[in-house]
Design an enzyme around this catalytic site. Structure first.
Site, PDB file in Angstrom:
ATOM      1  CG  ASP A 199      38.051  72.478 -22.089  1.00  0.00           C
ATOM      2  OD1 ASP A 199      38.438  71.393 -22.558  1.00  0.00           O
ATOM      3  OD2 ASP A 199      38.529  72.977 -21.060  1.00  0.00           O
ATOM      4  CD  GLU A 200      41.265  75.649 -21.386  1.00  0.00           C
ATOM      5  OE1 GLU A 200      41.974  74.625 -21.332  1.00  0.00           O
ATOM      6  OE2 GLU A 200      41.313  76.549 -20.538  1.00  0.00           O
ATOM      7  CB  VAL A 201      39.184  74.323 -29.715  1.00  0.00           C
ATOM      8  CG1 VAL A 201      39.708  74.375 -31.146  1.00  0.00           C
ATOM      9  CG2 VAL A 201      38.687  72.928 -29.373  1.00  0.00           C
TER      10      VAL A 201
ATOM     11  CG  HIS B 138      42.973  70.054 -23.032  1.00  0.00           C
ATOM     12  ND1 HIS B 138      43.764  70.707 -22.116  1.00  0.00           N
ATOM     13  CD2 HIS B 138      41.915  70.872 -23.260  1.00  0.00           C
ATOM     14  CE1 HIS B 138      43.212  71.868 -21.795  1.00  0.00           C
ATOM     15  NE2 HIS B 138      42.084  71.994 -22.477  1.00  0.00           N
TER      16      HIS B 138
END
Length: 661
Positions: free
Chosen positions: A441-443, A371
Site C-alpha cells: 500500500d501507499e506507494v 514503507h
C-alpha cells in the site's frame, strides 16, 4: 518508712501489670485487624511477567438473582454463606461467555466446586499430531486455570513449570496407545470441592490436519454431565481447531468463587457452536514501536480466549526493521532501533508455535514496496546496487506518508531476491499456509519519478507486486498460497492484480466506493475499515505538520456495532467474498506500556462480531444490556490472566448490572 516503701513497690507492680495487660490487648486488637484485612484481600494475583497486584474480595456484599439480573445486597455483619458476584452472574440469565455461541446452549442452575488438581484429560483421536497438539493446549489450559484459582506462582516460575509439565506430558503420551490418552494435573496443594474429578474428553476423528487454512472446520460441540462426584465434559470436533475453541469455551464456563476459594462450573451443560466468518484477525505493528515476545504472547492468549484466529504481524516498516534475517542480517543491523529491540528466527518460530496452542495463526508481513526505510540502505556496500530509494528524503511529506521515507527499487533484481529469501524464512518459521500478506500500500509515485522516466509509474507498481507474488511462489516450494493478501490502494482499484490470486485487506472508510468496486471486480476481501476497526485512532496528533491522527476514538461499541456486510446490503454472492475482518493496531503512539488496554476489550468486541455476528436492531452505538454484562465479565477474565484490559465503566455499574445502562 518501710511501710511507705512497700506501698510504692506494690503500686509500681500493679501499674506495671496494668501496662502489660493493656499492651497485650492492644497488640491482639492489631492482630485481629490485620487478620480481618488479610481475609478481605485475595492473595496477590500474578501477571505473566511476574508482577503482582491484590484483587479485593467483596466480603461486604452478597448477590441474589431476580429477573435475570444480579442484585447487590449488604452482607456486612451477617452470618451464613455469601454469594459472590461472579457465581451469581454465571447462574443468572443467559449463558455468560464471549463470544456468544452461534447455535444453541443450555446450562443447569446447579453447579459444582473443584480444584485444578481434579482436572483430567482424555484425548480420543487416531491422529498423532492432533493428540500432541491437544495435550499442549490442555497443559496451558491447566496453567490458566491455576492462575484463575489464584494459586501461588510467579510469571517466570510458571513458564518453567509449564515447560517442565509439557515435557512430562509429551513423554507420557508417547508411551500410550494412539486412540486414547489419560492424564491429569498433579501439582499444587489440594483443596477439596464436591467433585472428586473433572474429566475432559476431547474427540477428533475427521481431520488430522494441524496446519492453518481458511477451510479449517472450527465447529465444536460441548456437553457436560454429572455422575456421582465425577463431572464428565465431552468436546467433539472435526478438527484440532474446533476442539481448541471448545476448550476456550470450557474455560469460560469455569470461574473462581472467592467465598470457598475453589473453581466452580455447571453440573450439566450443552453448547453447539461455529464461526460465521473464517478470518477473524488482529494486526500489531512492531516497527513503529518494538514489543517483546512476552507481550505478543499475552496478546495471543486473549485472542485465543475470544476466538480470534489470525495474528497479522506487521513486522517491518520504514521506521525500523527489527527482524534478524538469516540470509541478510544487514537489514536489522541498519534498520533496528537497537540490538535488544529485534526478533530472531527463533523468536518468530516460538511465537508461531505458542499461537497454534491457542488456535491462532501468525501471518507475518514485510511491507513492500513502500514503507521501506534505513533497513534497506546498505546495497551499494555489498555490490547489490540501490535496494531502496528516497530513504530519509526531505521534505518527507512530498515522498511518503510519514517520516522516514523509503521505497524499494522496482528495477533491481537483488531487491526481489532478498524478498524471496525473507518469504522463505518466514514461511519456514510460521508453517504451511494458504494465506500470506505482501503489504503493497501507499506507494508514492513521485519518489520513483525522480529516478525513472517511465510514463506508467502505476504499471511499475503493478509489475512490482506481480514480481513479489512470483518470488513468494518460489519461496513456497513452487506453490502460490491460495490467498495472497495486499492492502487496498490505488492499485487495487484497477484490475492489475488477478482476483483469482489476490485478496484485498480494505483499510479505507466503510462508505468508500472501493468497497463495492472490489467485490464487483471479484476480489475476496478482509474488512479493516479505518472508521471502525482502527484501534489507534483518537489520541491526537503526534507531529506538527500533516495529517498525523485519525479521530475520534473507536469505542468498543463502535467496533461491535460495525457490520459492513449489512450496511452494504450484500447479496449472497458478494457476501461469500467477505473472508472476515481484522482490527488494526498501528503503534505511532503505542508501546508496550499501553498495549493491553488499547487492544482489550475492544478487540473482543470484534471477536463476537466476526464469530456469531448477532443481529442488531438498536440505534447506532447502542448495545443491549446483556452485551454489556457479558463483555464486562469477559474483561474481568482477561484481568485474571494478567492482561491489563481497559475498564468499561465504574465498578459500581459492574456490581449493579443494568442500573447504569
Amino acid at each position: 518508712m518501710s511501710l511507705a516503701v512497700s506501698l510504692r513497690r506494690a503500686l509500681l507492680a500493679l501499674l506495671s501489670g496494668a501496662i502489660f495487660i493493656l499492651t497485650v490487648l492492644y497488640w491482639n486488637q492489631g492482630a485481629t485487624k490485620v487478620q480481618a484485612y488479610n481475609e478481605a484481600l485475595e492473595r496477590p494475583h500474578n501477571h505473566r511477567d511476574g508482577s503482582a497486584f491484590p484483587i479485593p474480595v467483596e466480603k461486604s456484599w452478597t448477590y441474589k438473582c431476580e429477573s435475570d439480573r444480579c442484585l447487590r445486597v449488604s452482607h456486612h455483619g451477617k452470618s451464613g454463606k455469601r454469594v459472590s458476584f461472579i457465581s451469581c452472574s454465571m447462574t443468572c440469565g443467559d449463558i455468560n461467555i464471549w463470544p456468544h455461541p452461534t447455535h444453541k446452549s443450555q446450562l443447569s442452575q446447579h453447579t459444582h466446586s473443584f480444584s485444578v488438581e481434579d482436572v483430567q484429560l482424555q484425548v480420543d483421536t487416531s491422529h498423532r499430531e492432533v493428540r500432541r497438539q491437544l495435550q499442549l493446549a490442555f497443559d496451558w489450559f491447566l496453567k490458566d486455570l491455576r492462575q484463575i484459582q489464584r494459586l501461588d506462582y510467579g510469571g517466570s516460575a510458571s513458564e518453567s513449570a509449564a515447560s517442565e509439565s509439557s515435557s512430562k506430558l509429551r513423554r507420557h503420551v508417547d508411551s500410550q496407545s494412539p486412540a486414547a490418552t489419560l492424564f491429569g494435573a498433579t501439582f499444587g496443594v489440594r483443596q477439596a470441592g464436591d467433585l472428586s474429578s473433572l474429566q475432559i474428553k476431547i474427540s477428533v476423528h475427521k481431520s488430522g490436519d494441524i496446519n492453518f487454512s481458511l477451510d479449517n472446520d472450527e465447529s465444536y460441540q460441548l456437553s457436560s454431565s454429572t455422575e456421582g462426584h465425577r463431572l464428565l465434559v465431552e468436546i467433539t470436533a472435526n478438527s484440532y481447531f474446533g476442539a481448541r475453541h471448545g476448550l476456550s469455551t470450557l474455560q469460560q464456563l469455569i470461574w473462581f468463587d472467592d467465598e470457598d476459594r475453589l473453581l466452580h462450573t455447571y453440573a450439566n451443560s450443552k453448547v453447539k457452536d461455529a464461526p460465521k466468518f473464517r478470518y477473524r484477525g488482529l494486526m500489531l505493528d512492531t516497527s513503529r514501536h518494538y514489543f517483546s515476545v512476552e507481550s505478543i504472547k499475552r496478546t495471543i492468549v486473549a485472542m485465543g480466549l475470544s476466538k480470534l484466529n489470525r495474528f497479522h504481524w506487521h513486522l517491518t516498516d520504514a521506521q525500523s526493521f527489527p527482524y534478524i534475517s538469516r540470509h541478510y542480517p544487514e537489514l536489522a543491523e541498519h534498520g533496528a532501533y537497537s540490538e535488544s529491540e529485534t526478533y530472531t528466527e527463533q523468536d518468530v518460530r516460538e511465537v508461531a508455535e505458542f499461537a497454534k496452542i491457542y488456535g491462532v495463526q501468525v501471518i507475518p508481513e514485510i511491507d513492500a514496496p513502500a514503507h521501506a526505510g534505513n533497513g534497506w540502505d546498505w546495497g551499494p556496500k555489498r555490490g547489490l546496487g540501490e535496494l531502496a530509494m528516497c530513504i530519509n528524503q526531505q521534505p518527507w511529506s512530498f515522498y511518503c506518508g510519514e517520516p522516514p521515507c523509503g521505497q524499494l527499487n522496482p528495477k533491481n533484481n537483488h531487491t526481489y531476491l532478498i524478498l524471496q529469501r525473507l518469504y522463505e524464512e518466514l514461511l519456514q518459521q510460521t508453517g504451511p499456509t494458504d494465506l500470506f500478506h505482501l503489504g503493497g500500500d501507499e506507494v508514492n509515485l513521485d519518489c520513483w519519478a525522480q529516478y525513472f522516466n517511465d510514463t506508467d509509474l502505476r504499471g511499475l507498481w503493478c509489475d512490482f507486486m506481480l514480481q513479489a507474488m512470483a518470488r513468494l511462489k518460489l519461496a513456497n516450494n513452487g506453490v502460490a498460497p491460495k490467498y495472497v493478501a495486499v492492502w487496498s490502494s490505488a492499485l487495487t482499484n484497477t484490475k492489475c492484480l488477478p482476483h483469482s490470486q489476490f485478496a484485498v485487506q480494505v483499510w479505507g472508510g466503510s462508505t468508500w466506493q472501493e468497497n463495492y468496486d472490489l467485490l464487483d471486480n471479484g476480489y475476496n476481501v478482509i474488512f479493516s475499515h479505518v472508521d471502525a476497526w482502527y484501534l489507534d485512532c483518537g489520541f491526537g496528533s503526534w507531529r506538527a505538520t500533516g495529517d498525523a491522527a485519525c479521530a475520534p476514538y473507536r469505542t468498543w461499541q463502535n467496533v461491535y456495532k460495525h457490520r459492513p456486510w449489512e450496511r452494504m446490503r450484500l447479496d449472497k454472492k458478494h457476501r461469500k467474498q467477505v473472508l472476515g475482518g481484522e482490527a488494526c493496531m498501528w503503534t505511532e503512539q503505542v508501546d508496550e506500556n499501553q498495549l493491553d488496554n488499547r487492544l482489550w476489550p475492544r478487540s473482543a468486541a470484534l471477536a463476537e462480531r466476526l464469530w456469531s455476528d448477532p443481529s442488531d436492531d438498536h440505534d447506532i452505538d447502542i448495545v443491549p444490556p446483556d452485551v454489556f454484562r457479558r463483555i464486562s465479565l469477559f474483561r474481568n477474565r482477561l484481568v485474571e490472566l494478567g492482561i491489563r484490559a481497559e475498564a468499561l465503566f465504574p465498578k459500581y455499574c459492574a456490581q449493579n448490572p443494568g442500573e447504569c445502562i
